[in-house]
Design a protein around this motif. Structure first.
Motif, PDB file in Angstrom:
ATOM      1  N   VAL A   1       0.862  -1.177   0.000  1.00  0.00           N
ATOM      2  CA  VAL A   1       0.000   0.000   0.000  1.00  0.00           C
ATOM      3  C   VAL A   1       0.895   1.221   0.000  1.00  0.00           C
ATOM      4  O   VAL A   1       1.838   1.312   0.800  1.00  0.00           O
ATOM      5  N   PHE A   2       0.603   2.165  -0.902  1.00  0.00           N
ATOM      6  CA  PHE A   2       1.302   3.445  -0.946  1.00  0.00           C
ATOM      7  C   PHE A   2       0.318   4.512  -0.497  1.00  0.00           C
ATOM      8  O   PHE A   2      -0.743   4.677  -1.096  1.00  0.00           O
TER       9      PHE A   2
ATOM     10  N   GLU B   1       0.426   8.584   1.406  1.00  0.00           N
ATOM     11  CA  GLU B   1       1.130   9.742   1.972  1.00  0.00           C
ATOM     12  C   GLU B   1       2.647   9.569   1.970  1.00  0.00           C
ATOM     13  O   GLU B   1       3.331   9.838   2.942  1.00  0.00           O
ATOM     14  N   GLY B   2       3.167   9.084   0.835  1.00  0.00           N
ATOM     15  CA  GLY B   2       4.612   8.970   0.662  1.00  0.00           C
ATOM     16  C   GLY B   2       5.252   7.770   1.339  1.00  0.00           C
ATOM     17  O   GLY B   2       6.463   7.619   1.308  1.00  0.00           O
ATOM     18  N   LYS B   3       4.449   6.902   1.953  1.00  0.00           N
ATOM     19  CA  LYS B   3       4.991   5.722   2.637  1.00  0.00           C
ATOM     20  C   LYS B   3       4.443   4.465   1.982  1.00  0.00           C
ATOM     21  O   LYS B   3       3.333   4.456   1.457  1.00  0.00           O
ATOM     22  N   ILE B   4       5.239   3.396   2.062  1.00  0.00           N
ATOM     23  CA  ILE B   4       4.828   2.103   1.532  1.00  0.00           C
ATOM     24  C   ILE B   4       4.718   1.117   2.684  1.00  0.00           C
ATOM     25  O   ILE B   4       5.620   1.002   3.512  1.00  0.00           O
TER      26      ILE B   4
ATOM     27  N   VAL C   1     -11.291  14.173  -1.106  1.00  0.00           N
ATOM     28  CA  VAL C   1     -11.572  13.160  -2.132  1.00  0.00           C
ATOM     29  C   VAL C   1     -10.241  12.607  -2.624  1.00  0.00           C
ATOM     30  O   VAL C   1      -9.363  13.361  -3.056  1.00  0.00           O
ATOM     31  N   LEU C   2     -10.090  11.279  -2.539  1.00  0.00           N
ATOM     32  CA  LEU C   2      -8.862  10.613  -2.966  1.00  0.00           C
ATOM     33  C   LEU C   2      -9.201   9.477  -3.922  1.00  0.00           C
ATOM     34  O   LEU C   2     -10.311   8.940  -3.903  1.00  0.00           O
ATOM     35  N   ASN C   3      -8.215   9.120  -4.731  1.00  0.00           N
ATOM     36  CA  ASN C   3      -8.358   8.007  -5.667  1.00  0.00           C
ATOM     37  C   ASN C   3      -7.580   6.812  -5.138  1.00  0.00           C
ATOM     38  O   ASN C   3      -6.402   6.929  -4.790  1.00  0.00           O
ATOM     39  N   PHE C   4      -8.255   5.685  -5.084  1.00  0.00           N
ATOM     40  CA  PHE C   4      -7.650   4.438  -4.634  1.00  0.00           C
ATOM     41  C   PHE C   4      -7.448   3.562  -5.866  1.00  0.00           C
ATOM     42  O   PHE C   4      -8.412   3.116  -6.484  1.00  0.00           O
TER      43      PHE C   4
ATOM     44  N   ILE D   1      -2.824   5.264  -3.076  1.00  0.00           N
ATOM     45  CA  ILE D   1      -3.814   6.288  -2.764  1.00  0.00           C
ATOM     46  C   ILE D   1      -3.247   7.635  -3.192  1.00  0.00           C
ATOM     47  O   ILE D   1      -2.170   8.016  -2.754  1.00  0.00           O
ATOM     48  N   THR D   2      -3.996   8.313  -4.084  1.00  0.00           N
ATOM     49  CA  THR D   2      -3.518   9.571  -4.649  1.00  0.00           C
ATOM     50  C   THR D   2      -4.637  10.611  -4.637  1.00  0.00           C
ATOM     51  O   THR D   2      -5.806  10.284  -4.463  1.00  0.00           O
TER      52      THR D   2
END
Length: 107
Positions: A32-33, A35-38, A88-91, A105-106
């Motif tokens: 999972v990516f 907020e800049g973390k995996i 609103v975010l895109n998964f 998540i972007t």
């Protein structure tokens, strides 16, 4: 809106704040990516979701579903006790053998 079963399970787990059921939507070595973390593997994903649930009580409202280049994309209105709520975010999901193998998540 007709969603793949695994995405229905993913959304149900989040609605119930059930981090174990949430993590079980992912394959053993999924990533999972966010907020800049995996986060890699079911255990890390469970811990990430549990922390987010405890801190922000995030609620998901699906706004749209699309498929592009073998990626399933959910546009989700996310609300909770975080600064800037709602957002609103895109998964972006990659699904193989009925499980999520990757999620990004972007905005």
């Amino acid at each position: 809106m007709k969603l793949p079963i695994i995405l229905q399970e993913f959304l149900k787990a989040q609605k119930l704040f059930d981090s174990i059921a949430f993590a079980n939507c992912f394959s053993e070595h999924a990533s999972v990516f966010d907020e800049g973390k995996i986060y890699t593997g079911k255990e890390e994903i469970k811990q990430w979701n549990e922390k987010s649930n405890n801190e922000y009580q995030t609620l998901f409202e699906v706004m749209d579903f699309s498929v592009k280049d073998n990626m399933k994309i959910l546009k989700i209105n996310i609300s909770g006790s975080f600064e800037g709520s709602p957002v609103v975010l895109n998964f972006h999901f990659r699904i193989e053998n009925g499980l999520i193998t990757a999620l990004a998540i972007t905005e």
